[in-house]
Motif scaffolding. Structure first.
Motif, PDB file in Angstrom:
ATOM      1  N   MET A  74       0.711  -1.197   0.111  1.00  0.00           N
ATOM      2  CA  MET A  74      -0.065  -0.241  -0.080  1.00  0.00           C
ATOM      3  C   MET A  74       1.053   1.254   0.053  1.00  0.00           C
ATOM      4  N   SER A  75       0.703   2.185  -0.955  1.00  0.00           N
ATOM      5  CA  SER A  75       1.352   3.261  -0.970  1.00  0.00           C
ATOM      6  C   SER A  75       1.178   4.164   0.230  1.00  0.00           C
ATOM      7  N   LEU A  76       2.265   5.033   0.292  1.00  0.00           N
ATOM      8  CA  LEU A  76       1.994   5.935   1.634  1.00  0.00           C
ATOM      9  C   LEU A  76       0.821   7.048   1.562  1.00  0.00           C
ATOM     10  N   GLN A  77       0.546   7.328   0.030  1.00  0.00           N
ATOM     11  CA  GLN A  77      -0.679   8.048  -0.110  1.00  0.00           C
ATOM     12  C   GLN A  77      -1.630   7.341   0.126  1.00  0.00           C
ATOM     13  N   ARG A  78      -1.741   6.259  -0.074  1.00  0.00           N
ATOM     14  CA  ARG A  78      -3.246   5.278   0.019  1.00  0.00           C
ATOM     15  C   ARG A  78      -3.271   5.096   1.622  1.00  0.00           C
ATOM     16  N   GLN A  79      -2.195   4.869   2.384  1.00  0.00           N
ATOM     17  CA  GLN A  79      -2.275   4.559   3.737  1.00  0.00           C
ATOM     18  C   GLN A  79      -2.791   5.891   4.216  1.00  0.00           C
ATOM     19  N   ALA A  80      -2.494   6.850   4.134  1.00  0.00           N
ATOM     20  CA  ALA A  80      -2.627   8.237   4.575  1.00  0.00           C
ATOM     21  C   ALA A  80      -4.179   8.471   4.420  1.00  0.00           C
ATOM     22  N   MET A  81      -4.869   8.286   3.124  1.00  0.00           N
ATOM     23  CA  MET A  81      -6.027   8.402   2.653  1.00  0.00           C
ATOM     24  C   MET A  81      -6.941   7.371   3.397  1.00  0.00           C
ATOM     25  N   ILE A  82      -6.732   6.000   3.611  1.00  0.00           N
ATOM     26  CA  ILE A  82      -7.295   4.961   4.378  1.00  0.00           C
ATOM     27  C   ILE A  82      -7.453   5.527   5.963  1.00  0.00           C
ATOM     28  N   LYS A  83      -6.235   6.062   6.359  1.00  0.00           N
ATOM     29  CA  LYS A  83      -6.343   6.425   7.802  1.00  0.00           C
ATOM     30  C   LYS A  83      -7.338   7.394   7.910  1.00  0.00           C
ATOM     31  N   GLU A  84      -7.221   8.480   7.168  1.00  0.00           N
ATOM     32  CA  GLU A  84      -8.429   9.744   7.460  1.00  0.00           C
ATOM     33  C   GLU A  84      -9.855   9.314   7.193  1.00  0.00           C
ATOM     34  N   LYS A  85      -9.903   8.193   6.325  1.00  0.00           N
ATOM     35  CA  LYS A  85     -11.081   7.666   6.154  1.00  0.00           C
ATOM     36  C   LYS A  85     -11.653   6.864   7.633  1.00  0.00           C
ATOM     37  N   ILE A  86     -10.738   6.307   8.166  1.00  0.00           N
ATOM     38  CA  ILE A  86     -11.145   5.506   9.549  1.00  0.00           C
ATOM     39  C   ILE A  86     -11.341   6.652  10.489  1.00  0.00           C
ATOM     40  N   LYS A  87     -10.505   7.462  10.610  1.00  0.00           N
ATOM     41  CA  LYS A  87     -10.537   8.616  11.635  1.00  0.00           C
ATOM     42  C   LYS A  87     -11.943   9.390  11.463  1.00  0.00           C
ATOM     43  N   ASP A  88     -12.351   9.508   9.943  1.00  0.00           N
ATOM     44  CA  ASP A  88     -13.527  10.319  10.074  1.00  0.00           C
ATOM     45  C   ASP A  88     -14.770   9.462  10.247  1.00  0.00           C
ATOM     46  N   CYS A  89     -14.639   8.094  10.030  1.00  0.00           N
ATOM     47  CA  CYS A  89     -15.761   7.211  10.056  1.00  0.00           C
ATOM     48  C   CYS A  89     -15.920   7.140  12.001  1.00  0.00           C
ATOM     49  N   MET A  90     -14.700   7.374  12.532  1.00  0.00           N
ATOM     50  CA  MET A  90     -14.846   7.397  14.277  1.00  0.00           C
ATOM     51  C   MET A  90     -15.523   8.411  14.442  1.00  0.00           C
ATOM     52  N   ARG A  91     -15.009   9.739  13.955  1.00  0.00           N
ATOM     53  CA  ARG A  91     -15.482  10.904  14.613  1.00  0.00           C
ATOM     54  C   ARG A  91     -16.954  10.906  13.961  1.00  0.00           C
ATOM     55  N   GLU A  92     -17.584  10.471  12.901  1.00  0.00           N
ATOM     56  CA  GLU A  92     -18.864  10.438  12.859  1.00  0.00           C
ATOM     57  C   GLU A  92     -19.658   9.797  13.801  1.00  0.00           C
ATOM     58  N   GLY A 117      -7.955  -4.759  -2.300  1.00  0.00           N
ATOM     59  CA  GLY A 117      -6.964  -3.787  -2.453  1.00  0.00           C
ATOM     60  C   GLY A 117      -5.764  -4.234  -3.064  1.00  0.00           C
ATOM     61  N   GLY A 118      -5.369  -5.286  -3.252  1.00  0.00           N
ATOM     62  CA  GLY A 118      -3.975  -5.992  -3.791  1.00  0.00           C
ATOM     63  C   GLY A 118      -3.275  -6.646  -2.715  1.00  0.00           C
ATOM     64  N   GLU A 119      -2.164  -7.411  -3.050  1.00  0.00           N
ATOM     65  CA  GLU A 119      -1.507  -8.093  -2.352  1.00  0.00           C
ATOM     66  C   GLU A 119      -0.903  -7.317  -1.141  1.00  0.00           C
ATOM     67  N   GLY A 120      -1.079  -7.843  -0.160  1.00  0.00           N
ATOM     68  CA  GLY A 120      -0.258  -7.190   1.141  1.00  0.00           C
ATOM     69  C   GLY A 120      -1.301  -6.146   1.868  1.00  0.00           C
ATOM     70  N   THR A 121      -2.393  -5.886   1.374  1.00  0.00           N
ATOM     71  CA  THR A 121      -3.506  -4.846   1.778  1.00  0.00           C
ATOM     72  C   THR A 121      -3.693  -5.123   3.211  1.00  0.00           C
ATOM     73  N   TYR A 122      -4.257  -6.687   3.254  1.00  0.00           N
ATOM     74  CA  TYR A 122      -4.737  -6.725   4.874  1.00  0.00           C
ATOM     75  C   TYR A 122      -3.605  -6.515   6.078  1.00  0.00           C
ATOM     76  N   THR A 123      -2.632  -7.044   5.781  1.00  0.00           N
ATOM     77  CA  THR A 123      -1.428  -6.521   6.697  1.00  0.00           C
ATOM     78  C   THR A 123      -1.313  -5.071   6.736  1.00  0.00           C
ATOM     79  N   GLU A 124      -1.305  -4.446   5.951  1.00  0.00           N
ATOM     80  CA  GLU A 124      -1.134  -2.925   5.839  1.00  0.00           C
ATOM     81  C   GLU A 124      -2.388  -2.177   6.412  1.00  0.00           C
ATOM     82  N   LEU A 125      -3.540  -3.027   6.004  1.00  0.00           N
ATOM     83  CA  LEU A 125      -4.700  -2.248   6.668  1.00  0.00           C
ATOM     84  C   LEU A 125      -4.652  -2.377   8.242  1.00  0.00           C
ATOM     85  N   LEU A 126      -4.390  -3.375   8.764  1.00  0.00           N
ATOM     86  CA  LEU A 126      -4.333  -3.752  10.241  1.00  0.00           C
ATOM     87  C   LEU A 126      -3.319  -2.505  10.831  1.00  0.00           C
TER      88      LEU A 126
END
Length: 259
Positions: free
Chosen positions: A1-19, A225-234
């Motif tokens: 997972m690219s750093l850009q995608r990690q940052a995007m997913i992290k912000e998505k998670i944080k937004d969901c939590m705040r909602e 999300g492609g190979e390695g996504t699960y580990t990176e998502l955790l």
């Protein structure tokens, strides 16, 4: 997972939590012994976690899955209303398949089941149906469809027959619309509660084709999300939790103050 995608997913998670913080109201059940023993803040946390468990699919898994899939698939949507017609002959064929699986007169074989439904998908009249919404709808650049029904990590064994029916009805509805469609209908289970032991797939055997009907944990997320996504998502969920820690503590502090 690219750093850009990690940052995007992290912000998505944080937004969901705040909602979730903004919309969540603790249960009002009066539990005087629990409250005095554990404290209102801990009881509020317990209630919050229970609410998260029941809503994690729509609150977290689905939006994160769509964010991941959007980079790999032509179409990535959530909570999609499927086609609303199935031929009478396809209805009969689905029931025959379900009955055969239920009595163990046949083994689950998704490619064969699709082939059988395809032969009759536009035979007879087309009946209007109201089918379960598709949790995650993906279409790749070759036009192949992947329709996911997300389930809890420990689905009730008694419900597998209805899960199978849902998958076959989605298939029949798409084939009624286009008899040549390449359609895959899949149960998705976001993580393995038995980790580090393998998921107890034997509980699914007999009704589901374990090669074609279901994707679990790494299989699901790496497909989306492609190979390695699960580990990176955790790791991304962990990072989001660390960054949200003060907000989480402050949110539950109000319950301690009101005790």
């Amino acid at each position: 997972m690219s750093l850009q995608r990690q940052a995007m997913i992290k912000e998505k998670i944080k937004d969901c939590m705040r909602e979730k913080f903004q919309s969540y109201s603790p249960e009002t059940s009066y539990m005087p012994f629990h409250h005095r023993l554990l404290g209102k803040d801990r009881m509020a946390l317990y209630s919050f976690i229970h609410s998260l468990n029941t809503k994690f699919g729509t609150s977290f898994y689905e939006p994160v899955a769509i964010a991941l899939a959007s980079e790999r698939f032509k179409v990535a949507k959530t909570q999609v209303k499927p086609a609303d017609e199935i031929s009478t002959q396809a209805h009969q064929k689905i029931q025959t398949i379900i009955d055969g699986l239920g009595t163990a007169d046949r083994d689950p074989d998704k490619p064969l089941e699709i082939q059988e439904i395809r032969k009759v998908c536009q035979t007879g009249t087309l009946d209007k149906v109201k089918l379960t919404r598709v949790d995650i709808w993906l279409e790749n650049y070759e036009g192949e469809l992947f329709l996911f029904d997300l389930k809890t990590v420990k689905p009730d064994k008694g419900n597998f027959k209805e899960y199978k029916r849902t998958l076959l009805e989605w298939t029949a509805a798409e084939l009624a619309r286009d008899s040549e469609a390449a359609v895959n209908t899949i149960i998705g289970i976001p993580y393995n509660p038995y980790e580090p032991k393998p998921y107890e797939r034997w509980t699914l055997k007999g009704m589901l084709d374990l090669q074609h009907d279901i994707l679990i944990a790494e299989e699901l997320w790496n497909f989306i999300g492609g190979e390695g996504t699960y580990t990176e998502l955790l790791k991304t969920f962990e990072d989001a939790g660390i960054e949200l820690r003060d907000e989480i503590d402050n949110y539950f502090e109000r319950f301690r103050e009101n005790f």
